[in-house]
Design an enzyme around this catalytic site. Structure first.
Site, PDB file in Angstrom:
ATOM      1  N   LYS A 144      -9.314  -6.758   7.416  1.00 59.83           N
ATOM      2  CA  LYS A 144      -9.057  -5.943   6.214  1.00 59.83           C
ATOM      3  C   LYS A 144      -7.777  -6.412   5.539  1.00 59.83           C
ATOM      4  O   LYS A 144      -7.738  -6.633   4.334  1.00 59.83           O
ATOM      5  CB  LYS A 144      -8.903  -4.478   6.608  1.00 59.83           C
ATOM      6  CG  LYS A 144      -8.296  -3.594   5.524  1.00 59.83           C
ATOM      7  CD  LYS A 144      -8.157  -2.144   5.906  1.00 59.83           C
ATOM      8  CE  LYS A 144      -6.935  -1.817   6.689  1.00 59.83           C
ATOM      9  NZ  LYS A 144      -5.718  -1.591   5.892  1.00 59.83           N
ATOM     10  N   ASN A 145      -6.718  -6.621   6.349  1.00 58.06           N
ATOM     11  CA  ASN A 145      -5.404  -6.894   5.774  1.00 58.06           C
ATOM     12  C   ASN A 145      -5.221  -8.327   5.302  1.00 58.06           C
ATOM     13  O   ASN A 145      -4.138  -8.685   4.846  1.00 58.06           O
ATOM     14  CB  ASN A 145      -4.303  -6.480   6.743  1.00 58.06           C
ATOM     15  CG  ASN A 145      -4.245  -4.961   6.875  1.00 58.06           C
ATOM     16  OD1 ASN A 145      -4.884  -4.242   6.107  1.00 58.06           O
ATOM     17  ND2 ASN A 145      -3.517  -4.482   7.857  1.00 58.06           N
ATOM     18  N   CYS A 171       2.161   7.638   1.417  1.00 54.23           N
ATOM     19  CA  CYS A 171       0.904   7.834   2.143  1.00 54.23           C
ATOM     20  C   CYS A 171       1.288   8.560   3.431  1.00 54.23           C
ATOM     21  O   CYS A 171       2.458   8.845   3.668  1.00 54.23           O
ATOM     22  CB  CYS A 171       0.235   6.505   2.447  1.00 54.23           C
ATOM     23  SG  CYS A 171       1.133   5.600   3.672  1.00 54.23           S
ATOM     24  N   ARG A 173       6.825   4.351   1.866  1.00 55.21           N
ATOM     25  CA  ARG A 173       6.379   2.980   1.595  1.00 55.21           C
ATOM     26  C   ARG A 173       6.691   2.535   0.161  1.00 55.21           C
ATOM     27  O   ARG A 173       5.808   2.363  -0.671  1.00 55.21           O
ATOM     28  CB  ARG A 173       4.885   2.839   1.925  1.00 55.21           C
ATOM     29  CG  ARG A 173       4.659   3.136   3.402  1.00 55.21           C
ATOM     30  CD  ARG A 173       3.210   3.101   3.785  1.00 55.21           C
ATOM     31  NE  ARG A 173       2.720   1.710   3.815  1.00 55.21           N
ATOM     32  CZ  ARG A 173       1.428   1.444   4.026  1.00 55.21           C
ATOM     33  NH1 ARG A 173       0.559   2.415   4.136  1.00 55.21           N
ATOM     34  NH2 ARG A 173       1.030   0.196   4.062  1.00 55.21           N
ATOM     35  N   ASP A 177       0.445  -1.422  13.708  1.00 57.01           N
ATOM     36  CA  ASP A 177      -0.946  -0.983  13.548  1.00 57.01           C
ATOM     37  C   ASP A 177      -1.668  -0.790  14.869  1.00 57.01           C
ATOM     38  O   ASP A 177      -2.806  -0.326  14.876  1.00 57.01           O
ATOM     39  CB  ASP A 177      -1.722  -1.988  12.679  1.00 57.01           C
ATOM     40  CG  ASP A 177      -1.207  -2.001  11.265  1.00 57.01           C
ATOM     41  OD1 ASP A 177      -1.558  -2.936  10.527  1.00 57.01           O
ATOM     42  OD2 ASP A 177      -0.441  -1.093  10.902  1.00 57.01           O
ATOM     43  N   ARG A 212     -11.949   3.317   6.467  1.00 58.62           N
ATOM     44  CA  ARG A 212     -11.152   2.458   5.591  1.00 58.62           C
ATOM     45  C   ARG A 212     -10.913   1.107   6.245  1.00 58.62           C
ATOM     46  O   ARG A 212     -10.783   0.091   5.570  1.00 58.62           O
ATOM     47  CB  ARG A 212      -9.791   3.109   5.305  1.00 58.62           C
ATOM     48  CG  ARG A 212      -9.854   4.338   4.457  1.00 58.62           C
ATOM     49  CD  ARG A 212      -8.488   4.718   3.987  1.00 58.62           C
ATOM     50  NE  ARG A 212      -7.825   3.564   3.364  1.00 58.62           N
ATOM     51  CZ  ARG A 212      -6.603   3.626   2.839  1.00 58.62           C
ATOM     52  NH1 ARG A 212      -5.923   4.744   2.887  1.00 58.62           N
ATOM     53  NH2 ARG A 212      -6.061   2.570   2.273  1.00 58.62           N
TER      54      ARG A 212
HETATM   55  C1  EPZ Z   1       0.920  -4.022   5.526  1.00 54.81           C
HETATM   56  O1  EPZ Z   1       1.402  -2.925   4.774  1.00 54.81           O
HETATM   57  C2  EPZ Z   1      -0.384  -3.554   6.151  1.00 54.81           C
HETATM   58  N1  EPZ Z   1      -1.326  -3.192   5.103  1.00 54.81           N
HETATM   59  C3  EPZ Z   1      -0.120  -2.343   7.049  1.00 54.81           C
HETATM   60  O2  EPZ Z   1      -1.357  -2.006   7.680  1.00 54.81           O
HETATM   61  C4  EPZ Z   1       0.879  -2.745   8.137  1.00 54.81           C
HETATM   62  O3  EPZ Z   1       1.170  -1.622   8.923  1.00 54.81           O
HETATM   63  C5  EPZ Z   1       2.163  -3.265   7.470  1.00 54.81           C
HETATM   64  O4  EPZ Z   1       1.838  -4.372   6.581  1.00 54.81           O
HETATM   65  C6  EPZ Z   1       3.169  -3.766   8.499  1.00 54.81           C
HETATM   66  O5  EPZ Z   1       2.585  -4.779   9.268  1.00 54.81           O
HETATM   67  C7  EPZ Z   1      -1.998  -4.189   4.464  1.00 54.81           C
HETATM   68  O6  EPZ Z   1      -1.817  -5.361   4.742  1.00 54.81           O
HETATM   69  C8  EPZ Z   1      -2.974  -3.752   3.422  1.00 54.81           C
HETATM   70  P1  EPZ Z   1       5.304  -3.649   4.610  1.00 54.81           P
HETATM   71  P2  EPZ Z   1       2.650  -3.128   3.758  1.00 54.81           P
HETATM   72  O7  EPZ Z   1       5.576  -3.914   3.186  1.00 54.81           O
HETATM   73  O8  EPZ Z   1       2.610  -4.485   3.187  1.00 54.81           O
HETATM   74  C9  EPZ Z   1       9.159  -0.994   3.825  1.00 54.81           C
HETATM   75  C10 EPZ Z   1      -3.099  -0.609   8.345  1.00 54.81           C
HETATM   76  O9  EPZ Z   1      -3.152   0.323   9.160  1.00 54.81           O
HETATM   77  N2  EPZ Z   1       9.168  -1.559   2.481  1.00 54.81           N
HETATM   78  O10 EPZ Z   1       5.410  -4.759   5.595  1.00 54.81           O
HETATM   79  O11 EPZ Z   1       2.662  -1.965   2.838  1.00 54.81           O
HETATM   80  C11 EPZ Z   1       7.973  -0.065   4.067  1.00 54.81           C
HETATM   81  O12 EPZ Z   1       8.297   1.235   3.602  1.00 54.81           O
HETATM   82  C12 EPZ Z   1      -1.936  -0.725   7.391  1.00 54.81           C
HETATM   83  O13 EPZ Z   1      -3.974  -1.525   8.244  1.00 54.81           O
HETATM   84  C13 EPZ Z   1      10.225  -1.249   1.636  1.00 54.81           C
HETATM   85  O14 EPZ Z   1      11.139  -0.510   1.999  1.00 54.81           O
HETATM   86  O15 EPZ Z   1       3.852  -2.996   4.776  1.00 54.81           O
HETATM   87  C14 EPZ Z   1       7.795  -0.122   5.555  1.00 54.81           C
HETATM   88  O16 EPZ Z   1       8.690   0.789   6.154  1.00 54.81           O
HETATM   89  C15 EPZ Z   1      -0.949   0.432   7.541  1.00 54.81           C
HETATM   90  N3  EPZ Z   1      10.235  -1.770   0.375  1.00 54.81           N
HETATM   91  C16 EPZ Z   1       8.230  -1.549   5.911  1.00 54.81           C
HETATM   92  O17 EPZ Z   1       8.954  -2.043   4.779  1.00 54.81           O
HETATM   93  C17 EPZ Z   1       9.245  -2.600  -0.071  1.00 54.81           C
HETATM   94  O18 EPZ Z   1       9.320  -3.067  -1.232  1.00 54.81           O
HETATM   95  C18 EPZ Z   1       7.076  -2.494   6.169  1.00 54.81           C
HETATM   96  O19 EPZ Z   1       6.211  -2.418   5.059  1.00 54.81           O
HETATM   97  C19 EPZ Z   1       8.180  -2.908   0.798  1.00 54.81           C
HETATM   98  C20 EPZ Z   1       8.163  -2.386   2.076  1.00 54.81           C
END
Ligand code: EPZ
Length: 417
Positions: free
Chosen positions: A22-23, A116, A121, A304, A397
């Site tokens: 998915k990701n 969410c 996020r 995850d 999802r």
């Molecule tokens: C991706 O989300 C995945 N989703 C998530 O999987 C996964 O948990 C996450 O990466 C971490 O591995 C998809 O790929 C669609 P991040 P993403 O940006 O990209 C903070 C699942 O269950 N952050 O790496 O949204 C954020 O708040 C989902 O399949 C900022 O502060 O995750 C978080 O605390 C859930 N500012 C941390 O970084 C930003 O601009 C990591 O988020 C961006 C992120």
């Protein structure tokens, strides 16, 4: 509203193949916006989130066709470069259409994703990166409005590791003038999969999978074809299902190094785990030890898989300390596991799991987010009696036919209206 009903106590044994990731699939679909024409993807999982991404592409003027696990996207010049709130709120990954639209058409209007269940996020680093590439960014009426005549290469240091941020800026930089260097980039295998596709389209991306990614901008990209990598989180979930049930499960179509951190922790807990270059087997164990985990960016323990591993630890011998360093509110499954008899004390970013073998008994529980729902299904496999998991639209999802895969391994599980 569908529920999943699980009769506990069945050992899971056998071989199961994982679906496409998915990701990765979601980002590949958005990357197609960088080149008008016919993109062809295979090994695309049948998931609600993929349908949401398709709807967003339709709203931008693209056509999509699905045939089995093949998925075609016909990209043409969009009538609008606006990703509407109604579409984005369903799936926060929609923010990843920002980079491609901005790079290709010089403008994008994308709804802010909103928080969410697992945390606020924010997307501040996505926007900082776009500004560093020369975009003008304004926030109006809940939308990000981005504009740039031509993106210009930059050196950008991510102040924290962000998967989506790395992907958004990497995609935008493919059409920027000059060579962009991203530092402290995320190293997830899904980022490598995306970079491979961008390079098939004619981009010049180097270093994906390391913390320094270099993107030499080109004038134009062409549509291409690509097979989506397999889903390492589904693979980990299925391995934990085998472990928690006391059975022996082999997951195929997965590179062991993508879930090396999980394999390490399963071995530390006392499970025998064997691997080939495209499969992982967890062997039978009647009991296992509590181990501590801390989630962190790849290649460390994936957030995850935290909820699923916590279900396993609730039945371990000893106390496990689980740290969730990535998201600020990813313990929603704790209360539901406790209702099934687990002894877990959640603090802000740490949960203390006092494992007790055999402590879980079936109960009606409620899913709150994608991985929490998987965790509750796994707990149900090992609980005495019947567990009913409500709101399993969360599960749909991110997992394709999970009940069929678990059922084929011997689980007594069914979906009811
Ligand atoms: C991706 O989300 C995945 N989703 C998530 O999987 C996964 O948990 C996450 O990466 C971490 O591995 C998809 O790929 C669609 P991040 P993403 O940006 O990209 C903070 C699942 O269950 N952050 O790496 O949204 C954020 O708040 C989902 O399949 C900022 O502060 O995750 C978080 O605390 C859930 N500012 C941390 O970084 C930003 O601009 C990591 O988020 C961006 C992120």
């Amino acid at each position: 509203m569908d529920k999943m009903v699980v009769q506990g106590g069945q050992e899971l044994n056998g071989i199961v193949s994982v679906s496409g990731a998915k990701n990765s699939a979601l980002k590949l679909l958005f990357a197609s916006l960088l080149a008008e024409g016919h993109h062809h993807f295979s090994n695309v999982p049948k998931l609600m989130d993929v349908d949401s991404a398709a709807n967003l592409l339709h709203s931008l003027g693209c056509e999509t066709h699905r045939e089995g696990d093949s998925f075609d996207v016909i990209v043409q010049r969009p009538k609008t470069t606006e990703a509407h709130y109604d579409l984005v709120r369903k799936m926060r990954a929609s923010i990843l259409c920002l980079g491609p639209l901005l790079a290709k058409y010089g403008e994008a209007v994308v709804s802010l994703p909103g928080g969410c269940a697992i945390g606020t996020r924010p997307i501040d680093l996505h926007l900082e990166g776009m500004k560093a590439l020369g975009a003008e960014i304004t926030l109006e009426d809940g939308y990000v409005k981005a504009r740039a005549k031509k993106l210009v290469a930059t050196n950008f240091l991510f102040e924290l590791v962000t998967v989506g941020g790395t992907e958004n800026i990497m995609m935008a930089a493919t059409l920027a003038e000059g060579t962009t260097v991203l530092e402290n980039a995320a190293k997830e295998p899904e980022i490598v999969d995306l970079a491979n596709y961008l390079n098939k389209m004619g981009a010049k991306v180097k270093g994906a999978g390391t913390s320094v990614i270099t993107i030499e901008g080109v004038n134009e990209l062409k549509p291409a074809s690509h097979a989506v990598m397999s889903d390492r989180i589904e693979a980990g979930t299925l391995l934990i299902a085998g472990a928690i049930s006391g059975g022996e499960v082999t997951v195929t179509n997965i590179h062991p190094e993508w879930i090396e951190s999980l394999i390490f922790k399963l071995k530390e807990a006392g499970f025998k785990v064997s691997t080939t270059d495209n499969s992982v087997t967890v062997h039978k164990a009647k009991s296992w030890q509590a181990v501590d985990i801390n989630t962190a960016p790849y290649p460390l323990f994936p957030t995850d898989l935290q909820a699923q591993f916590m279900a396993l630890m609730s039945l371990a011998e000893g106390t496990s300390v689980i740290g969730e360093t990535v998201f600020e509110n990813r313990f929603m499954h704790v209360q539901e596991l406790c209702r099934m008899g687990a002894d877990i004390t959640p603090k802000s970013r740490v949960a203390v799991v006092r494992g007790r073998p055999g402590c879980l008994s079936g109960a009606p529980v409620m899913a709150t987010d994608l991985r929490a729902s998987a965790s509750l299904v796994l707990a149900g496999l090992a609980a005495r009696g019947e567990t009913t998991v409500g709101r399993i639209y969360h599960l749909d999802r991110g997992y394709e036919k999970l009940e069929a895969k678990l059922g084929a391994l011997g689980a007594k599980i069914k979906r009811v209206q």
